[in-house]
Design a protein around this motif. Structure first.
Motif, mmCIF file in Angstrom:
data_model
loop_
_atom_site.group_PDB
_atom_site.id
_atom_site.type_symbol
_atom_site.label_atom_id
_atom_site.label_comp_id
_atom_site.label_asym_id
_atom_site.label_seq_id
_atom_site.Cartn_x
_atom_site.Cartn_y
_atom_site.Cartn_z
ATOM 1 N N PRO A 1 37.185 76.760 50.115
ATOM 2 C CA PRO A 1 37.669 75.642 50.777
ATOM 3 C C PRO A 1 38.387 74.408 49.793
ATOM 4 O O PRO A 1 37.988 74.628 48.691
ATOM 5 C CB PRO A 1 36.545 74.958 51.577
ATOM 6 N N PRO A 2 39.442 73.971 50.395
ATOM 7 C CA PRO A 2 39.902 72.963 49.585
ATOM 8 C C PRO A 2 39.178 71.912 48.655
ATOM 9 O O PRO A 2 39.597 71.789 47.327
ATOM 10 C CB PRO A 2 41.082 72.013 50.442
ATOM 11 N N ASP A 3 38.172 71.299 49.123
ATOM 12 C CA ASP A 3 37.480 70.528 48.504
ATOM 13 C C ASP A 3 36.678 71.247 47.151
ATOM 14 O O ASP A 3 36.383 70.727 46.136
ATOM 15 C CB ASP A 3 36.289 69.566 49.278
ATOM 16 N N GLU A 4 36.176 72.510 47.456
ATOM 17 C CA GLU A 4 35.608 72.985 46.353
ATOM 18 C C GLU A 4 36.535 73.823 45.412
ATOM 19 O O GLU A 4 36.162 73.644 44.178
ATOM 20 C CB GLU A 4 35.003 74.343 47.043
ATOM 21 N N VAL A 5 37.938 73.908 45.857
ATOM 22 C CA VAL A 5 38.865 74.445 44.665
ATOM 23 C C VAL A 5 38.957 73.107 44.010
ATOM 24 O O VAL A 5 38.960 73.231 42.620
ATOM 25 C CB VAL A 5 40.057 74.673 45.406
ATOM 26 N N LEU A 6 39.236 72.087 44.321
ATOM 27 C CA LEU A 6 39.330 70.720 43.499
ATOM 28 C C LEU A 6 38.110 70.586 42.599
ATOM 29 O O LEU A 6 38.229 70.127 41.404
ATOM 30 C CB LEU A 6 39.788 69.714 44.342
ATOM 31 N N ARG A 7 37.093 70.561 43.149
ATOM 32 C CA ARG A 7 35.811 70.112 42.396
ATOM 33 C C ARG A 7 35.707 71.221 41.114
ATOM 34 O O ARG A 7 35.369 70.758 40.313
ATOM 35 C CB ARG A 7 34.704 70.455 43.341
ATOM 36 N N HIS A 8 36.071 72.504 41.518
ATOM 37 C CA HIS A 8 35.820 73.573 40.361
ATOM 38 C C HIS A 8 36.867 73.384 39.329
ATOM 39 O O HIS A 8 36.648 73.300 38.103
ATOM 40 C CB HIS A 8 35.763 74.839 40.940
ATOM 41 N N VAL A 9 38.196 72.935 39.754
ATOM 42 C CA VAL A 9 39.141 72.562 38.812
ATOM 43 C C VAL A 9 38.813 71.359 37.937
ATOM 44 O O VAL A 9 39.116 71.342 37.028
ATOM 45 C CB VAL A 9 40.504 72.669 39.600
ATOM 46 N N SER A 10 38.464 70.397 38.557
ATOM 47 C CA SER A 10 38.155 69.111 37.947
ATOM 48 C C SER A 10 36.800 69.456 36.902
ATOM 49 O O SER A 10 36.923 68.973 35.895
ATOM 50 C CB SER A 10 37.518 68.154 38.813
ATOM 51 N N ASP A 11 35.965 70.160 37.165
ATOM 52 C CA ASP A 11 34.914 70.485 36.111
ATOM 53 C C ASP A 11 35.456 71.132 35.088
ATOM 54 O O ASP A 11 35.174 71.186 33.886
ATOM 55 C CB ASP A 11 33.722 71.452 36.957
ATOM 56 N N LEU A 12 36.440 71.911 35.374
ATOM 57 C CA LEU A 12 36.974 73.028 34.161
ATOM 58 C C LEU A 12 37.988 72.037 33.514
ATOM 59 O O LEU A 12 37.889 72.081 32.116
ATOM 60 C CB LEU A 12 37.938 74.103 34.863
ATOM 61 N N ALA A 13 38.904 70.994 33.947
ATOM 62 C CA ALA A 13 39.614 70.153 33.299
ATOM 63 C C ALA A 13 38.625 69.138 32.500
ATOM 64 O O ALA A 13 39.302 68.881 31.197
ATOM 65 C CB ALA A 13 40.365 69.138 34.278
ATOM 66 N N ARG A 14 37.525 68.994 32.606
ATOM 67 C CA ARG A 14 36.806 68.200 31.720
ATOM 68 C C ARG A 14 36.381 68.734 30.204
ATOM 69 O O ARG A 14 36.177 68.347 29.349
ATOM 70 C CB ARG A 14 35.666 67.493 32.636
#
Length: 582
Positions: free
Chosen positions: A298-311
């Protein structure tokens, strides 16, 4: 007395001689001063022209300014500058500018060739100056005109100066000046023309280097941006325009991603900063979004995983992103926003709503992103954009968003076939054709054809599979899809049986038919994900999902707020005459 007169005469002669010497000396000094002043004027004029030329990076403005300045400085009746350009494919061609005469005066004539008159200039051999070019032995020796073609402006005085790169020694082009009267160009005019040609060479070198650097940066970014292919059920216009100033590109990106179950994800993002570093981060983030989207999160999970990766990535850029998913089954749009500008939803009646609520901090900073859902029926539109579209130095972002809302209301009245052109006009309206930042716009209009949906609640009972079979048969008969009934019943039975066996939770069976696809999905309140396992001989079980995989075009699972959905997508071929008769 005679002696006194003689001495007086000698004295007067000496005084006259001294006065003549003083006058001659004064005249020499005045002439020298005039020469020095003329030289100062020449230097000042050249310096003024040089500063103006070398401060420009736009090729078209530069060459026209150089032509105008040189034509005025030489007193020519008309002047031209022929210059060479190499395009992005490495192909060379010649352009020209004019001063003192309308372009129509030369439009019917061919480009100059390397004749005896023009050759020395295009070869960079030196200046050609003639008091009367018609008497020059090199003039009139070439077919088909043997001189100036009929209709050419009258020309007697002639001056041509090559423009040669100071670094590569490449001939970049040449200035050509003419006057209808003879003897109009002096050595001073030649000096001015040579000086301006030198500054023009430096300016052209700078402009070409700038263009090469900018084109390389833009090409790098464009190579990282996806190609937006047509998506059934949507009219899509995607626009990316690099900033009109500066050599560095930004980190804007947009994407459209096909998901299972005829769903579609729309993405817009912006990496703050400029240059190759921002473009590289953008490419990595875009790839990460696509990868997590492929997991059907789902959209919220996509952004959460991408944010974790970006860090984990180097750098400290702010990264904003909005991720929205359209589900044709229930005509909704689910979205999550990581600090990006608000998406705009255009209702079928033209009402524009900006989804203003910020549902999370930018990527790399945010750890939790909220998800919202809005209705998105056929006829609706969605606009995603970056700040380059709505923000200007003389206009706050909020005013730009208001102006965008008015423009989208107008856009909603345009036919689907005009969406792409209408988006170009919208961008020009909001930016005035000048933008200091990259502009990205993704506009999609929901044109989904009529689809049908059937829902059957089920309990986790031994009779659930039988109820499901009756429901599927009745629905497909009503939809005149009897030719895929057996296949659909088998798939539905396996999905229901698997859910009853492993979850013992309330169930819901949905059938969704649109165009050439039939989606069968079963939802339950158990978050555990089923896994396909290879069946083992003489050991029962593990055959349900193998059978589903064999019959379906594709299948998978996706999490929902209170459990999961297991789905299978079947291709629905056109009914054959035998199927219809039966």
């Amino acid at each position: 007395m005679t002696r006194k007169h003689s001495e007086s005469d000698k004295l007067r002669e000496q005084l006259a001689s001294l006065q003549a010497a003083v006058d001659a000396r004064t005249a020499d000094l005045a002439e020298a001063e005039a020469r020095l002043q003329a030289e100062r004027d020449l230097v000042d004029r050249l310096q003024a022209v040089g500063q103006r030329l070398t401060s420009q990076l736009d090729m078209d403005s530069l060459v026209q300014d150089a032509t105008d300045a040189a034509t005025h400085a030489t007193g020519a009746a008309f002047g031209a500058f022929f210059y060479n350009v190499v395009n992005e494919r490495g192909e060379a061609y010649t352009l020209y500018t004019l001063s003192g005469a309308p372009r129509e005066a030369f439009s019917s004539f061919p480009m100059p060739r390397n004749t005896a008159v023009f050759g020395p200039t295009f070869a960079g051999e030196g200046v050609v100056r003639s008091d009367d070019i018609t008497t020059d032995a090199r003039y009139g020796q070439n077919a088909p005109y043997h001189g100036m073609p009929a209709g050419h402006l009258p020309l007697r005085s002639y001056l041509a100066v090559p423009v040669v790169s100071t670094t590569s020694r490449e001939v970049l082009g040449g200035f050509f000046f003419g006057h209808p009267a003879p003897g109009q160009f002096t050595s001073r005019h030649e000096q001015l023309a040579v000086g301006i040609a030198g500054y023009a060479a430096i300016a052209l070198d700078n402009a070409r280097l700038f263009a090469l650097h900018r084109n390389t940066a833009v090409e790098l970014q464009r190579s990282m941006l996806p190609t937006i292919d047509p998506v059934p059920g949507f009219e899509i216009a995607s626009k990316y325009l690099p900033a009109a100033t500066g050599s560095e590109v930004g980190g804007d990106w947009l994407d459209v991603i096909g998901l299972p179950g005829r769903r579609t994800a729309f993405v817009m993002g912006d990496v703050m900063g400029r240059g190759v570093g921002a473009a590289a981060v953008m490419g990595q983030i875009r790839t990460a979004v696509r990868a997590y989207a492929a997991l059907d999160l789902p959209p919220d999970e996509v952004l959460r995983h991408v944010s974790d990766l970006a860090r984990t990535m180097p750098g400290h850029q702010f990264i904003t992103c909005v991720y929205a998913v359209h589900d044709p089954v229930n005509s909704t749009l689910s979205y999550a926003n990581a600090g990006h500008l608000p998406p705009a939803v255009v209702a079928p009646d033209g009402t524009v709503t900006f989804l203003q609520e910020r549902l999370g901090l930018p990527l790399r900073i945010g750890t939790r992103f909220l998800q919202r859902q809005v209705d998105f029926p056929p006829g609706s539109g969605l606009a995603l954009y970056t700040d380059g579209l709505v923000e200007r130095r003389d206009r706050p972002v909020d005013d730009g968003i208001d102006e965008l809302g008015h423009a989208l209301r107008e856009l909603a009245t345009r036919p689907d076939s005009e969406t792409d052109v209408a988006c170009d006009k919208l961008i020009h309206q909001l930016t005035g054709g000048h933008y200091d930042d990259d502009v990205a716009l993704l506009y999609v209009r929901n044109t989904h054809p009529d689809s049908v949906l059937a829902i059957q609640p089920l309990t986790a009972s031994p009779h659930a599979a039988a109820e499901a079979r009756r429901f599927v048969r009745n629905a497909l008969t009503a939809w005149q899809l009897e030719h895929v009934t057996d296949q659909a019943i088998t798939v539905a039975t396996e999905l229901i049986s698997n859910a009853v066996r492993h979850t013992q939770a309330p169930l819901q069976l949905r059938l969704h038919h649109c165009h050439d696809r039939l989606v069968i999905d079963v939802s339950d309140r158990d978050g555990r994900v089923p896994r396909r396992r290879e069946p083992v001989a003489d050991i029962p079980g593990h055959r349900g999902l193998v059978l589903v995989e064999a019959l379906a075009h594709r299948w998978g699972t996706r999490p929902i707020s209170d459990g999961k959905i297991v789905w299978a997508e079947l291709v629905v071929p056109a009914a054959s005459p035998s199927d219809e008769s039966s």
